[in-house]
Design a protein around this motif. Structure first.
Motif, short mmCIF file in Angstrom:
data_model
loop_
_atom_site.label_atom_id
_atom_site.label_comp_id
_atom_site.label_asym_id
_atom_site.label_seq_id
_atom_site.Cartn_x
_atom_site.Cartn_y
_atom_site.Cartn_z
N PRO A 1 -11.65 3.37 27.78
CA PRO A 1 -12.02 2.16 28.55
C PRO A 1 -11.64 1.29 27.69
CG PRO A 1 -13.90 3.20 27.76
CD PRO A 1 -12.75 4.11 27.42
N PRO A 2 -11.72 -0.20 28.52
CA PRO A 2 -11.52 -1.47 27.75
C PRO A 2 -12.60 -2.04 27.42
CG PRO A 2 -11.45 -1.73 30.11
CD PRO A 2 -11.57 -0.27 30.16
N PHE A 3 -13.51 -1.35 26.27
CA PHE A 3 -14.49 -2.06 25.75
C PHE A 3 -14.09 -2.66 24.62
CE2 PHE A 3 -14.84 2.43 24.58
CZ PHE A 3 -15.04 2.16 23.19
N ASP A 4 -14.90 -3.65 23.93
CA ASP A 4 -14.61 -4.33 22.66
C ASP A 4 -14.56 -3.36 21.58
OD1 ASP A 4 -14.12 -6.47 24.08
OD2 ASP A 4 -16.08 -7.38 23.46
N ALA A 5 -13.28 -3.06 20.80
CA ALA A 5 -13.11 -2.50 19.61
C ALA A 5 -12.41 -2.90 18.88
CB ALA A 5 -12.97 -0.82 19.84
N ALA A 6 -12.32 -2.94 17.38
CA ALA A 6 -11.27 -3.36 16.58
C ALA A 6 -9.99 -2.34 16.73
CB ALA A 6 -11.76 -3.39 15.07
N PRO A 7 -8.78 -2.85 16.87
CA PRO A 7 -7.70 -2.08 16.73
C PRO A 7 -7.64 -1.20 15.38
CG PRO A 7 -7.02 -4.31 16.33
CD PRO A 7 -8.35 -4.28 16.75
N LEU A 8 -7.20 -0.13 15.62
CA LEU A 8 -7.21 1.04 14.49
C LEU A 8 -6.09 0.28 13.56
CD1 LEU A 8 -7.41 4.46 16.18
CD2 LEU A 8 -9.00 3.10 14.91
N PRO A 9 -6.29 0.69 12.26
CA PRO A 9 -5.13 0.22 11.37
C PRO A 9 -3.88 1.13 11.53
CG PRO A 9 -6.95 1.17 10.13
CD PRO A 9 -7.42 1.25 11.77
N GLY A 10 -2.92 0.79 10.88
CA GLY A 10 -1.67 1.60 10.95
C GLY A 10 -2.09 2.57 9.92
N ARG A 11 -0.93 3.60 9.85
CA ARG A 11 -0.99 4.82 9.31
C ARG A 11 -0.19 4.85 8.14
NH1 ARG A 11 2.06 9.38 8.81
NH2 ARG A 11 0.75 11.54 8.66
N ALA A 12 -0.80 5.11 6.63
CA ALA A 12 0.09 5.02 5.75
C ALA A 12 0.71 6.65 5.57
CB ALA A 12 -1.03 5.02 4.46
N SER A 13 2.01 6.35 5.08
CA SER A 13 2.56 7.84 5.35
C SER A 13 2.38 8.47 3.96
CB SER A 13 4.32 7.49 5.16
OG SER A 13 4.56 6.86 3.86
N GLY A 14 2.62 9.89 4.06
CA GLY A 14 2.30 10.65 2.71
C GLY A 14 3.13 10.22 1.70
N LEU A 15 4.45 9.85 1.78
CA LEU A 15 5.18 9.40 0.90
C LEU A 15 4.80 8.07 0.36
CD1 LEU A 15 8.82 10.07 2.49
CD2 LEU A 15 7.83 10.98 0.30
N GLN A 16 4.14 7.11 0.89
CA GLN A 16 3.56 5.88 0.39
C GLN A 16 2.63 6.30 -0.43
OE1 GLN A 16 2.88 3.81 4.06
NE2 GLN A 16 3.47 2.10 3.06
N ARG A 17 1.44 7.35 -0.05
CA ARG A 17 0.39 7.68 -0.84
C ARG A 17 1.01 8.25 -2.22
NH1 ARG A 17 -4.49 10.98 1.49
NH2 ARG A 17 -3.04 12.57 1.45
N ARG A 18 1.75 9.18 -1.99
CA ARG A 18 2.44 9.95 -3.10
C ARG A 18 2.85 8.99 -4.20
NH1 ARG A 18 6.28 13.98 -0.90
NH2 ARG A 18 4.27 15.13 -0.17
N LEU A 19 3.50 8.23 -3.76
CA LEU A 19 4.59 7.21 -4.87
C LEU A 19 3.38 6.35 -5.34
CD1 LEU A 19 7.67 6.40 -3.05
CD2 LEU A 19 7.30 8.16 -4.82
N LYS A 20 2.41 5.68 -4.46
CA LYS A 20 1.37 5.05 -5.16
C LYS A 20 0.66 5.63 -6.19
CE LYS A 20 2.40 0.97 -3.24
NZ LYS A 20 2.50 -0.41 -4.02
N LEU A 21 0.19 6.69 -5.93
CA LEU A 21 -0.78 7.40 -6.61
C LEU A 21 0.00 7.99 -7.88
CD1 LEU A 21 -3.00 9.53 -4.17
CD2 LEU A 21 -3.51 7.43 -5.24
N SER A 22 1.13 8.31 -7.64
CA SER A 22 2.03 8.66 -8.96
C SER A 22 1.94 7.46 -10.10
CB SER A 22 3.44 8.99 -8.55
OG SER A 22 4.22 8.00 -8.29
N SER A 23 2.02 6.34 -9.71
CA SER A 23 2.21 5.22 -10.88
C SER A 23 0.80 5.51 -11.65
CB SER A 23 2.12 3.89 -10.07
OG SER A 23 3.45 3.81 -9.57
N LEU A 24 -0.64 5.57 -10.79
CA LEU A 24 -1.68 5.74 -11.17
C LEU A 24 -2.00 6.66 -12.18
CD1 LEU A 24 -4.06 4.63 -7.98
CD2 LEU A 24 -3.29 3.15 -10.10
N VAL A 25 -1.30 8.10 -11.67
CA VAL A 25 -1.34 9.17 -12.58
C VAL A 25 -0.76 9.02 -13.94
CG1 VAL A 25 -0.89 11.64 -12.55
CG2 VAL A 25 -1.96 10.67 -10.36
N ALA A 26 0.57 8.29 -13.83
CA ALA A 26 1.15 8.43 -14.85
C ALA A 26 0.67 7.37 -15.84
CB ALA A 26 2.72 7.96 -14.52
N ALA A 27 0.19 6.34 -15.28
CA ALA A 27 -0.32 5.56 -16.26
C ALA A 27 -1.49 5.93 -17.11
CB ALA A 27 -0.73 4.29 -15.63
#
Length: 1007
Positions: A85-111
Motif C-alpha cells: 500500500p502507498p504509505f510513507d516509507a523511505a525508498p529502499l537503497p540499491g543493491r550492492a553486487s557480490g562482485l562489488q563487495r568482493r573487490l572492495k573487501l579484497s583491498s582491505l584484506v590485502a592491506a
C-alpha cells in the motif's frame, strides 16, 4: 494466534491445498462464487514451491480457474513492492553486487595481510586467490551480522569481553575486523547501496509492516518457513495475529515434551544441530508453545515418530531402550525405506540413477536430493544412459561450465607460454573457432600436433611455435611425425596469427607488475570473443555478464601480480551459477535438487544422496574471521546451526512414503563415514533392521554393478599376424635382435605396418633423454682423444656438457639441475677411465657397425656400440653405458641379453667401422648415475665354463634360428613370446597387440 504444522509424512503442498479448499485455513471466509480463491494470499519460501502449489491447486477437482495470490518471503522488489500500500516509507537503497563487495573487501584484506600484524597471521604470504577468497568469507560474516541483526559493535566488544581467552592471532583479527566492518557499511551508505541480505530483511519488514493494511480481514497464509531469519520470524508473527492469518510450519514435532522443548531453548545445551531447534526458537519468538500448534492434516504415522526419536537430543538417547518400537510397528515405520551403501561415489550415483529409472518405468515421480554437486552431475550422466535427461536444479558453477572451462584453457595457454598440451587443448575445445570452420580447425590442430609438436620442444610463446614451423618448412626439424606442405604451413601460420591476436591482451597483462581484477576480466573477455564467438555456449551469457559487471568496477579491488591466474579466476567467479536451459519438452516427473530446492517437495519416490559425514550435514566451519566461541560471544548463531537445518531437511525427506537413502564408503580417494543422522537412525532401529534396509538397497547396487558387467568373459586371442615373407625385414639393429627373441609382433608393427611410437605431447625431458645427452658428451670426449689424466680434462668435459645441454634452454631450470648433477658424473667418469688406462691402447666411442650374414637370403645386423676399446693384449673390450639398470645375471646366462654378444660377433667379423677384426675378451656394463654403484664395471655374466666367444657363438646360433623361423619363413609373429620378468612399463606396441586383454584373462601373471 493461528499456528499449524504439517508432519513430514504428509505431502506438504497437497495438504495445504486441501486445507484451503475446505476452508480450514480461511477463518470462515466466504467460498462462494468463481473467484473466491483469488482473495486468498499464500506466502512460500521458494519460487519452486510457488509453482508446484499452483499446479496442485489447478489439479484440485473443485478448482474454478482463479489461483490464490502466491508470493515468496522477501521476494525481489519488482515482485513485491507494487503490491504494497502507498504509505510513507523511505525508498529502499540499491543493491550492492557480490562482485562489488568482493573487490572492495579484497583491498582491505590485502592491506591488512601486508602489515606486520597481518603477516603474523599467515604461515606464508597469501596469494591473490586467497585474498579474494578471504574477502568472500568476510562478506559472509557481514551477511551473518545483517541476517541475525547484530552490529559491528558486537564483534568489537569481543576484544574486551574475551580478552583473556583470545590468543594473539584473534586479537589481531579483531583489530582488522574493527576497521573492515565499519568501512564497508560506510561505503554502502555513501553510495546509497545495501547488501542483498540487508535488503531482504528490509523487504521482509516492509511486508510485515504492510500486512495489516494489505490483507485486512482477508485470508493470508505463510507456509513452509522455519523462520530462521529474524525478519522472517517477525513477518510470520505478524501474519499469525491477523484476523484470518495463519502460519503453517513444516514438520514441527508435536509430541516433543516440555523438558525437551526447554532444552532446545537453553543456550548452554548446544542444541543448534537438532532438527527442531529452529522451530523451537520460532515458537519462543511467538511466545507460544507446542500445545498451541494444530496438526493441519492429522494422521499419525510411526515413521515420523521413529525419526523424531532417533534424532532426539543426546540427553534423551538414554530413554531409547524404553522407546524402541515393537517388531510390527518398526516394520510399518520402515516400510518403503531402503539404504544404499555403495563402495564409492561412482557406484552410489549409478545405483541412485537405476532406482530413479525403475520408479519412472512404474509411472512414479522421482526427486533426487543431494548437497554434493559433483554427485548430482554423476547421477545426471548415469541417467543419460537411458535417455533420461535431467539437470541439477542448482545449476553449475560458471568456473566449471563450458564457458568457464574455455576461459581457463585460454589462461593456461598464456600462463604456460603456449605449451603444446595447452595449445591443443584449446584448439580441440568444441567452442573454439578462431574464425575457421570447426572441421577445418580440427584438421589444422592434427597437423600442428603431428607436424610440429610431437617429439619437439618449442621455446615459450608464439615465437617458439613459429620457430618450429619455420624449421619444419625449411626441412631442419628433427624427424617430424608428419610432413607438412608449404601451403599447409601457410594455413597454420595464419591460424597462429589469429591466435596471437586473440590472446594479445592477456599476454600484455603478463608483462605488467600488477593489475586489478577488472583488467583481467576485460582481457579475458576480449580473448574469448575472438576465440569463440558462439553465443549458445553454455555459460556464455553468464560469462559475458560477469565481464560487463567487472567493467563497471574498473580499477577496483586488490592489485595482484599476473601469476596463478586460474586460481584468481576461480575466486572471482565464486557464487556465479549457470542455470541450465530447460527444453520445452523436458520431463516433469524427475528432478535433481539441492536441499533448498527440495523443501516442501513430495514426489512418489525420494532419493537422498551423499549422506556422508561432512556432506550431509556439512562440516561446522566458523570461517577464518571468528572462532565458534567468538561467534557466540557476538550474539551470532554457531556454525552448527546449518547442521540443524540439514537435519531438518533429512527428517522432512525421510517422511516421504517411499524413500531411498544413499551414501558411499569412500568419497574421492579417502574412506568416509555415513552421516551422523544415518548413524542415529541405525542406532535407534537396531542392527537387524539396519541390515534389512541395506539388503533392500543392495538390489540397486547389484544392478549398478551389472550395468557394465558381462555374463561371461571370452579371452581375446593373442594376435599372431602372418604377413608374406617378402614383407618382413631383412635388417635388424643389435637391439632388435632381443626384440625378435621376446616379441616378434613388435617387429611386425614396426617394419611391416611401419608404425612408430609418438612421443608424449609436451613431454618433459626424462631419464632416457638425459642418458642420450650424457652418452653424447662422453663420446665427444673420447672421439676428441682427450686424455682422462690431463689436468684440464674435467673442464673440457664441462665445456662439452654445456654445449650438449644447450638444446634444453627452453627449460632452463631443469637444464641447470642436470648440469650440476653432471659435474659429479664427470668426475666419476674420469676416475673410472684413469683406473683402467693402463690396460687400454685406444678408445672408440659410438662405433657404427654392419654385419652381413650368410643366410639363404641377404640379411644384415646393424647398430652402434657405446664404446669399443682396444686393449694392450690385442683383444677388444665392448662397453655399454647405462643410465638404467643392466640386465640381470640370470637373463645374461640364459642368452636373453644378446646386444653385447652380437656386437662382439660384429667385431670379430670386421663389422665395426674403423675397428680391425679382433676377438672380444670382455663385455662390460657401466652404470651412469650418482649412487654408490655409479661407474663400477659390471661384467657380462657368463654361464659356467663358457668364454665370451662361446656365449657369442651360442647367441649367433639362436639368432640364426629366430631369423630363419620368423623372418625368412611363413610363420606367425606372436606378441610377448618371452616377456621380461619384472618389467614395470608397457612395450611400445603392447596397446596395439591388446596385451592387457589376453594376459589378464588367461591368468598369466604380469612379468
Amino acid at each position: 494466534m493461528n499456528l499449524y504444522s504439517i508432519a513430514p509424512h504428509t505431502p506438504f503442498l497437497h495438504c495445504l491445498v486441501e486445507a484451503v479448499m475446505d476452508g480450514r485455513l480461511l477463518g470462515g471466509w466466504d467460498r462462494t462464487g468463481p473467484f473466491w480463491l483469488s482473495d486468498v494470499t499464500i506466502i512460500l519460501p521458494t519460487r519452486r514451491a510457488q509453482d508446484r502449489l499452483a499446479d496442485a491447486f489447478a489439479a484440485h477437482p473443485d478448482f474454478t480457474g482463479a489461483l490464490p495470490d502466491l508470493r515468496t518471503f522477501g521476494g525481489e522488489a519488482g515482485d513485491e513492492e507494487p503490491f504494497l500500500p502507498p504509505f510513507d516509507a523511505a525508498p529502499l537503497p540499491g543493491r550492492a553486487s557480490g562482485l562489488q563487495r568482493r573487490l572492495k573487501l579484497s583491498s582491505l584484506v590485502a592491506a591488512w595481510a601486508h602489515t606486520s600484524e597481518g603477516r603474523q597471521a599467515f604461515a606464508t604470504p597469501p596469494t591473490a586467490a586467497e585474498i579474494f577468497s578471504m574477502a568472500d568469507s568476510l562478506g559472509m560474516l557481514i551477511d551473518d551480522l545483517a541476517i541475525e541483526e547484530r552490529s559491528p559493535a558486537d564483534v568489537a566488544g569481543l576484544g574486551a569481553g574475551m580478552a583473556q581467552e583470545l590468543g594473539d592471532y584473534w586479537q589481531q583479527t579483531l583489530k582488522f575486523l574493527g576497521i573492515a566492518l565499519d568501512a564497508w557499511p560506510a561505503w554502502l551508505a555513501d553510495q546509497g547501496l545495501a547488501d542483498a541480505a540487508q535488503l531482504r530483511g528490509l523487504r521482509l519488514d516492509r511486508q510485515a509492516g504492510a500486512a495489516g493494511f494489505l490483507y485486512g480481514d482477508r485470508p493470508v497464509i505463510a507456509a513452509g518457513s522455519t523462520g530462521s531469519i529474524p525478519a522472517t520470524a517477525r513477518l510470520l508473527g505478524t501474519i499469525a495475529t491477523l484476523p484470518r492469518g495463519a502460519v503453517v510450519l513444516p514438520g514441527l514435532d508435536l509430541d516433543i515434551t516440555p523438558p525437551m522443548h526447554e532444552a532446545l531453548l537453553d543456550p548452554l545445551a548446544n542444541a543448534h544441530g537438532h532438527p527442531q531447534y529452529g522451530l523451537a526458537q520460532l515458537l519462543r519468538r511467538f511466545g507460544a508453545g507446542v500445545g498451541q500448534v494444530t496438526e493441519l492434516c492429522a494422521a499419525d504415522h510411526p515413521r515420523t515418530r521413529l525419526v523424531n526419536l532417533a534424532l532426539a537430543p543426546t540427553a534423551q538417547t538414554a530413554l531409547w531402550s524404553e522407546q524402541r518400537f515393537d517388531a510390527t510397528t518398526l516394520s510399518a515405520a520402515l516400510d518403503g525405506v531402503s539404504i544404499i551403501r555403495a563402495r564409492n561415489e561412482d557406484d552410489e550415483a549409478r545405483a541412485m540413477a537405476l532406482a530413479g529409472r525403475a520408479a519412472l518405468e512404474n509411472g512414479k515421480s522421482v526427486g533426487i536430493i543431494t548437497p554434493d554437486r559433483n554427485l548430482a552431475r554423476r547421477i545426471a550422466a548415469e541417467l543419460k544412459r537411458f535417455d533420461i535427461v535431467v539437470d541439477d536444479a542448482a545449476g553449475t558453477p560458471l568456473y566449471h561450465a563450458p564457458a568457464g572451462r574455455l576461459a581457463r584453457q585460454v589462461l593456461n595457454l598464456v600462463e604456460g607460454g603456449c605449451a603444446a598440451v595447452d595449445l591443443l587443448a584449446l584448439l580441440r575445445n568444441r567452442a573454439t573457432t578462431l574464425g575457421s570452420e570447426r572441421g577445418a580447425l580440427l584438421a589444422l590442430a592434427d597437423d600442428i600436433d603431428l607436424g610440429l609438436l610431437r617429439g619437439q620442444r618449442p621455446a615459450p610463446g608464439m615465437a617458439g611455435l613459429r620457430s618450429i614451423l619455420a624449421a619444419h618448412l625449411a626441412g631442419t626439424l628433427n624427424r617430424p611425425a608428419r610432413k607438412l606442405s608449404p601451403a599447409r604451413g601457410a594455413e597454420i601460420s595464419a591460424l597462429f596469427d589469429r591466435l596471437e591476436t586473440a590472446i594479445a591482451p592477456l599476454v600484455a597483462l603478463r608483462e605488467r607488475p600488477d593489475l586489478p581484477a577488472s583488467d583481467l576480466a576485460r582481457a579475458l573477455g576480449a580473448a574469448l570473443e575472438a576465440i569463440s564467438p558462439d553465443a549458445s555456449l553454455a555459460g556464455g551469457a553468464e560469462l559475458a555478464a560477469w565481464v560487463d559487471s567487472m567493467a563497471t568496477l574498473a580499477g577496483e579491488g586488490y592489485r595482484f601480480s599476473p601469476f596463478g591466474l586460474d586460481d584468481v579466476l576461480a575466486a572471482l567467479m565464486t557464487g556465479i551459477e549457470v542455470r541450465h536451459r530447460v527444453p520445452e519438452d523436458r520431463r516433469t516427473d524427475i528432478a535433481i535438487w539441492g536441499q533448498l530446492e527440495a523443501r516442501l517437495m513430495s514426489p512418489d519416490v525420494l532419493i537422498l544422496g551423499a549422506l556422508n559425514e561432512d556432506k550431509w550435514p556439512g562440516a561446522a566451519d566458523p570461517g577464518p574471521w571468528l572462532s565458534r566461541g567468538m561467534r557466540l560471544g557476538a550474539g551470532l548463531e554457531p556454525p552448527e546451526r546449518q547442521q540443524g537445518l540439514a537435519a531438518h531437511d533429512f527428517a522432512q525427506g525421510l517422511g516421504n512414503a517411499e524413500v531411498i537413502l544413499a551414501y558411499a564408503d569412500r568419497v574421492g580417494s579417502s574412506p568416509s563415514l555415513p552421516s551422523r543422522l544415518l548413524q542415529r537412525l541405525d542406532a535407534f532401529i537396531g542392527e537387524d533392521a539396519s541390515q534389512a534396509l541395506r539388503a533392500r538397497g543392495q538390489g540397486w547396487l547389484d544392478a549398478a554393478r551389472r550395468v557394465d558387467a558381462v555374463a561371461s568373459v571370452e579371452p581375446a586371442p593373442r594376435p599372431v599376424p602372418n604377413p608374406p615373407v617378402h614383407m618382413r625385414p631383412r635388417k635388424l639393429s643389435v637391439t632388435e635382435v632381443e626384440t625378435l627373441m621376446r616379441s616378434p609382433y613388435d617387429l611386425y608393427a614396426k617394419h611391416v605396418l611401419r608404425l612408430r611410437p609418438l612421443d608424449a605431447l609436451g613431454e618433459d625431458p626424462d631419464a632416457r633423454e638425459r642418458g642420450t645427452i650424457i652418452h653424447a658428451i662422453f663420446a665427444r670426449f673420447v672421439d676428441e682423444n682427450h686424455d682422462p689424466a690431463d689436468p684440464g680434462a674435467f673442464e673440457r668435459l664441462i665445456e662439452i656438457a654445456n654445449e650438449e645441454f644447450a638444446g634444453l634452454d627452453a627449460i632452463g631450470e631443469r637444464r641447470d639441475i642436470w648440469l650440476k648433477r653432471f659435474a659429479t658424473a664427470a668426475a666419476q667418469f674420469l676416475e673410472f677411465e684413469q683406473g683402467r688406462a693402463h690396460r687400454v691402447l685406444r678408445r672408440r666411442a659410438e662405433v657404427d657397425g654392419r654385419w652381413d650374414l650368410k643366410l639363404p637370403e641377404p640379411f644384415a645386423i646393424t647398430g652402434q656400440a657405446d664404446r669399443v676399446d682396444l686393449l694392450h693384449d690385442g683383444t677388444l673390450e665392448i662397453l655399454d653405458f647405462k643410465t638404467g639398470s643392466p640386465p640381470s645375471p640370470g637373463t645374461m646366462r640364459a642368452f636373453e641379453a644378446p646386444q653385447l654378444p652380437v656386437e662382439a660377433l660384429m667385431a670379430v667379423h670386421g663389422g665395426l667401422r674403423d675397428v680391425a677384426p679382433a676377438k672380444t675378451s670382455a663385455l662390460t656394463y657401466i652404470k651412469i648415475g650418482l649412487g654408490p654403484d655409479a661407474f663400477k664395471p659390471s661384467g657380462f655374466a657368463l654361464p659356467e665354463g663358457m668364454s665370451v666367444s662361446d656365449v657369442a657363438d651360442e647367441v649367433f646360433r639362436r639368432m640364426q634360428l629366430q631369423i630363419d623361423y620368423f623372418l625368412l619363413r611363413q610363420h606367425p609373429l606372436p606378441s610377448r613370446l618371452l616377456p621380461v620378468k619384472g618389467q614395470r612399463f608397457a612395450g611400445a606396441y603392447d596397446h596395439l597387440a591388446r596385451v592387457a586383454e589376453w594376459t589378464a584373462v588367461d591368468g598369466e601373471e604380469e612379468p
